[in-house]
Scaffold this active site. Structure first.
Site, PDB file in Angstrom:
ATOM      1  N   TYR A  58     -37.754  35.817  12.058  1.00  0.00           N
ATOM      2  CA  TYR A  58     -37.101  36.122  10.567  1.00  0.00           C
ATOM      3  C   TYR A  58     -37.892  37.621  10.338  1.00  0.00           C
ATOM      4  CZ  TYR A  58     -35.047  31.744  10.470  1.00  0.00           C
ATOM      5  OH  TYR A  58     -34.612  29.975  11.171  1.00  0.00           O
ATOM      6  N   GLN A  91     -22.867  30.169   4.330  1.00  0.00           N
ATOM      7  CA  GLN A  91     -24.194  29.393   5.058  1.00  0.00           C
ATOM      8  C   GLN A  91     -25.324  30.359   5.521  1.00  0.00           C
ATOM      9  OE1 GLN A  91     -22.477  25.946   7.856  1.00  0.00           O
ATOM     10  NE2 GLN A  91     -20.502  27.968   7.284  1.00  0.00           N
ATOM     11  N   HIS A 109     -28.370  27.423   3.624  1.00  0.00           N
ATOM     12  CA  HIS A 109     -29.012  27.299   4.443  1.00  0.00           C
ATOM     13  C   HIS A 109     -30.328  28.264   4.287  1.00  0.00           C
ATOM     14  CE1 HIS A 109     -25.988  25.865   7.179  1.00  0.00           C
ATOM     15  NE2 HIS A 109     -26.032  24.979   6.958  1.00  0.00           N
TER      16      HIS A 109
HETATM   17  N1  APR Z   1     -14.713  37.894  10.722  1.00  0.00           N
HETATM   18  C1  APR Z   1     -14.988  36.689  10.884  1.00  0.00           C
HETATM   19  N2  APR Z   1     -14.777  35.936  11.171  1.00  0.00           N
HETATM   20  C2  APR Z   1     -15.768  36.152  12.554  1.00  0.00           C
HETATM   21  C3  APR Z   1     -15.556  37.460  12.569  1.00  0.00           C
HETATM   22  C4  APR Z   1     -14.977  38.464  12.410  1.00  0.00           C
HETATM   23  N3  APR Z   1     -15.456  39.278  12.594  1.00  0.00           N
HETATM   24  N4  APR Z   1     -16.943  37.563  14.038  1.00  0.00           N
HETATM   25  C5  APR Z   1     -16.891  36.336  14.421  1.00  0.00           C
HETATM   26  N5  APR Z   1     -16.370  35.102  13.674  1.00  0.00           N
HETATM   27  C6  APR Z   1     -16.267  34.050  13.433  1.00  0.00           C
HETATM   28  C7  APR Z   1     -17.143  33.507  14.685  1.00  0.00           C
HETATM   29  O1  APR Z   1     -14.968  33.415  15.875  1.00  0.00           O
HETATM   30  C8  APR Z   1     -16.916  31.790  14.829  1.00  0.00           C
HETATM   31  O2  APR Z   1     -15.624  31.265  14.787  1.00  0.00           O
HETATM   32  O3  APR Z   1     -17.757  33.031  12.676  1.00  0.00           O
HETATM   33  C9  APR Z   1     -17.971  32.223  13.039  1.00  0.00           C
HETATM   34  C10 APR Z   1     -19.267  32.122  13.502  1.00  0.00           C
HETATM   35  O4  APR Z   1     -19.937  30.938  13.680  1.00  0.00           O
HETATM   36  P1  APR Z   1     -21.142  30.682  14.023  1.00  0.00           P
HETATM   37  O5  APR Z   1     -21.862  31.539  14.882  1.00  0.00           O
HETATM   38  O6  APR Z   1     -21.330  29.174  14.127  1.00  0.00           O
HETATM   39  O7  APR Z   1     -21.742  30.912  12.419  1.00  0.00           O
HETATM   40  P2  APR Z   1     -21.723  29.904  11.640  1.00  0.00           P
HETATM   41  O8  APR Z   1     -21.160  28.627  11.174  1.00  0.00           O
HETATM   42  O9  APR Z   1     -22.086  30.987  10.585  1.00  0.00           O
HETATM   43  O10 APR Z   1     -23.362  28.507  11.286  1.00  0.00           O
HETATM   44  C11 APR Z   1     -23.591  27.405  11.067  1.00  0.00           C
HETATM   45  O11 APR Z   1     -25.005  27.323  12.081  1.00  0.00           O
HETATM   46  O12 APR Z   1     -27.222  27.715  13.322  1.00  0.00           O
HETATM   47  C12 APR Z   1     -26.635  26.666  12.058  1.00  0.00           C
HETATM   48  O13 APR Z   1     -27.801  27.896  10.391  1.00  0.00           O
HETATM   49  C13 APR Z   1     -26.926  28.864  11.363  1.00  0.00           C
HETATM   50  O14 APR Z   1     -25.804  28.780   9.111  1.00  0.00           O
HETATM   51  C14 APR Z   1     -25.428  28.648  10.563  1.00  0.00           C
HETATM   52  C15 APR Z   1     -24.797  27.440  11.188  1.00  0.00           C
END
Ligand code: APR
Length: 239
Positions: A58, A91, A109
């Site tokens: 972190y 999130q 979060h």
């Molecule tokens: N613009 C928009 N979306 C994008 C881009 C971009 N340039 N690049 C990637 N993405 C999309 C991906 O296709 C995916 O659907 O962003 C999403 C990211 O998904 P995750 O990596 O799973 O992130 P998130 O959904 O925020 O995760 C939720 O999981 O681990 C926990 O606490 C953590 O808050 C997080 C939660």
């Protein structure tokens, strides 16, 4: 136009909206969870097992905030505040929505700009940019300082307010989340049946809910400018 007269645009954002600003997502090919085990750095058990590893994780994310700038995905939401009562439920733990100027931001979060303590994990304190959290750093309550982050297995205190905002939405927008994590993804279940839902993501995203979703399959910045064109045609210029 006074806020009370504006349609409520409620937005659920995830790591993807900050990708173009240089923040890693979690589940993309180069995502954080491909380089770290969630159980090691994002659970209370991981913190008690190896607090130094968690603090290092972190601290590096916290330091990176100093170089990140909002992209048009964040900025477009601020521009829409002229026409809508925009409420952002994120999130994300970065501060890019605030840096872009969003007035209403609800973090589900936690926040990297704040720290808490082992005794009171839900009690945030400002975490200055130029300092790290170190083992042995005690909060005023005498317990070890820890990131103000909701780890897996911990409660999500802001989910009730997020559900209330979602129930009140006249339009619901999802940007940059895989909808893989609950209770955040479950917010879609609170969207009214006749409320238009829009989703911006370069990849297809499966929603477990049966709303008709208008998908803009692009990155946050480009997708946001397309969305604003759609809103201009359907909501803004029509009033
Ligand atoms: N613009 C928009 N979306 C994008 C881009 C971009 N340039 N690049 C990637 N993405 C999309 C991906 O296709 C995916 O659907 O962003 C999403 C990211 O998904 P995750 O990596 O799973 O992130 P998130 O959904 O925020 O995760 C939720 O999981 O681990 C926990 O606490 C953590 O808050 C997080 C939660």
């Amino acid at each position: 136009m006074k806020n009370a007269l504006k349609k409520k645009l409620v937005v659920l954002t995830g790591a993807g909206i900050s990708a173009e600003s240089g923040m890693s997502t979690f589940r993309d090919a180069d995502g954080l969870w491909n380089n770290y085990r969630v159980e090691d750095v994002a659970t209370p058990e991981g913190f008690s097992r190896n607090p130094q590893l968690v603090l290092d994780f972190y601290n590096s994310l916290h330091r990176s905030l100093q170089t990140l700038k909002p992209n048009y995905g964040h900025i477009g939401l601020v521009e829409l505040e002229e026409f809508f009562d925009v409420r952002v439920i994120t999130q994300n733990v970065d501060n890019l929505h605030e840096a872009a100027g969003s007035k209403k931001v609800l973090h589900l979060h936690g926040e990297l700009t704040k720290y808490a303590s082992v005794k009171y994990p839900d009690w945030p304190h400002d975490w200055p940019f130029d300092t790290d959290l170190r083992l042995g750093d005690m909060a005023d309550d005498g317990s070890q300082k820890r990131p103000y982050i909701v780890w897996f297995g911990e409660g999500v205190p802001n989910i009730e307010l997020a559900a209330e905002w979602t129930r009140e939405a006249d339009i619901f927008l999802v940007i940059g989340t895989s909808l893989a994590v609950y209770p955040a993804a479950g917010l879609l279940g609170y969207v009214g049946a006749d409320v238009p839902v829009f989703l911006i993501d370069p990849k297809p995203v499966k929603s477990p809910y049966k709303h008709a979703i208008t998908v803009i399959q692009k990155g946050a910045s480009e997708g946001m400018s397309d969305l604003i064109d759609i809103f201009k045609r359907n909501y803004i210029l029509k009033d």
